[in-house]
Enzyme design. Sequence first.
Site, PDB file in Angstrom:
ATOM      1  N   ILE A 167     -24.549  -5.506 -10.165  1.00 36.56           N
ATOM      2  CA  ILE A 167     -25.295  -6.771  -9.573  1.00 36.56           C
ATOM      3  C   ILE A 167     -24.946  -6.754  -7.891  1.00 36.56           C
ATOM      4  O   ILE A 167     -23.668  -6.564  -7.730  1.00 36.56           O
ATOM      5  CB  ILE A 167     -25.413  -7.803 -10.105  1.00 36.56           C
ATOM      6  CG1 ILE A 167     -26.616  -8.875  -9.779  1.00 36.56           C
ATOM      7  CG2 ILE A 167     -24.195  -8.635 -10.515  1.00 36.56           C
ATOM      8  CD1 ILE A 167     -26.608 -10.058 -10.856  1.00 36.56           C
ATOM      9  N   CYS A 168     -25.722  -7.250  -6.955  1.00 37.42           N
ATOM     10  CA  CYS A 168     -25.276  -7.608  -5.609  1.00 37.42           C
ATOM     11  C   CYS A 168     -26.136  -9.074  -5.511  1.00 37.42           C
ATOM     12  O   CYS A 168     -26.335  -9.805  -6.451  1.00 37.42           O
ATOM     13  CB  CYS A 168     -25.398  -6.701  -4.781  1.00 37.42           C
ATOM     14  SG  CYS A 168     -26.998  -6.048  -4.353  1.00 37.42           S
ATOM     15  N   ARG A 169     -26.151  -9.202  -4.264  1.00 42.28           N
ATOM     16  CA  ARG A 169     -27.262 -10.537  -3.871  1.00 42.28           C
ATOM     17  C   ARG A 169     -28.652 -10.361  -4.296  1.00 42.28           C
ATOM     18  O   ARG A 169     -29.208 -11.238  -4.734  1.00 42.28           O
ATOM     19  CB  ARG A 169     -26.803 -10.918  -2.210  1.00 42.28           C
ATOM     20  CG  ARG A 169     -27.608 -12.294  -2.058  1.00 42.28           C
ATOM     21  CD  ARG A 169     -27.064 -12.551  -0.803  1.00 42.28           C
ATOM     22  NE  ARG A 169     -27.927 -11.791   0.318  1.00 42.28           N
ATOM     23  CZ  ARG A 169     -29.130 -12.097   0.864  1.00 42.28           C
ATOM     24  NH1 ARG A 169     -29.757 -12.972   0.561  1.00 42.28           N
ATOM     25  NH2 ARG A 169     -29.568 -11.141   1.981  1.00 42.28           N
ATOM     26  N   MET A 209     -28.246 -11.485  -7.719  1.00 43.48           N
ATOM     27  CA  MET A 209     -27.607 -12.687  -8.092  1.00 43.48           C
ATOM     28  C   MET A 209     -28.717 -13.531  -7.601  1.00 43.48           C
ATOM     29  O   MET A 209     -28.985 -14.822  -8.311  1.00 43.48           O
ATOM     30  CB  MET A 209     -26.283 -13.101  -7.324  1.00 43.48           C
ATOM     31  CG  MET A 209     -25.300 -12.358  -7.862  1.00 43.48           C
ATOM     32  SD  MET A 209     -24.945 -13.182  -9.794  1.00 43.48           S
ATOM     33  CE  MET A 209     -24.646 -14.806  -9.810  1.00 43.48           C
ATOM     34  N   GLY A 231     -30.117  -6.576  -4.712  1.00 40.37           N
ATOM     35  CA  GLY A 231     -30.479  -5.316  -5.327  1.00 40.37           C
ATOM     36  C   GLY A 231     -30.009  -4.291  -4.595  1.00 40.37           C
ATOM     37  O   GLY A 231     -30.073  -3.146  -5.135  1.00 40.37           O
TER      38      GLY A 231
END
Length: 107
Positions: free
Chosen positions: A58-60, A86, A62
Amino acid sequence: MSDQPTTPQALSDDAVLLDVREQDEWDAGHAPGAVHIPLSEVPSRLDELPDAEPLPVICRSGGRSGRAVQWLSAQGYDVVNVDGGMKAWDQAGKQVVTDNGQAPEIL
């Protein structure tokens, strides 16, 4: 290897995740079961990857996690991108925590 992204809704609230965001983003708020390894450090910290198959990344939103998934897949890891990152995790009503007691937010 999974080519299909997963959604936050498909993961349990305490799912083990690999969070590849930067330190300030992590500090502002992260999933409670996440392990933090910034994207640029993933190749040198493979021994710290959580033991989950497939491992959700996961990141902010995608993009960075998509790059991490592509690279890790090429190295033979069973990983899956968390669609929407996220931002989608938070919008799905999933728990977001901080390590410093501050109110969490997604940067």
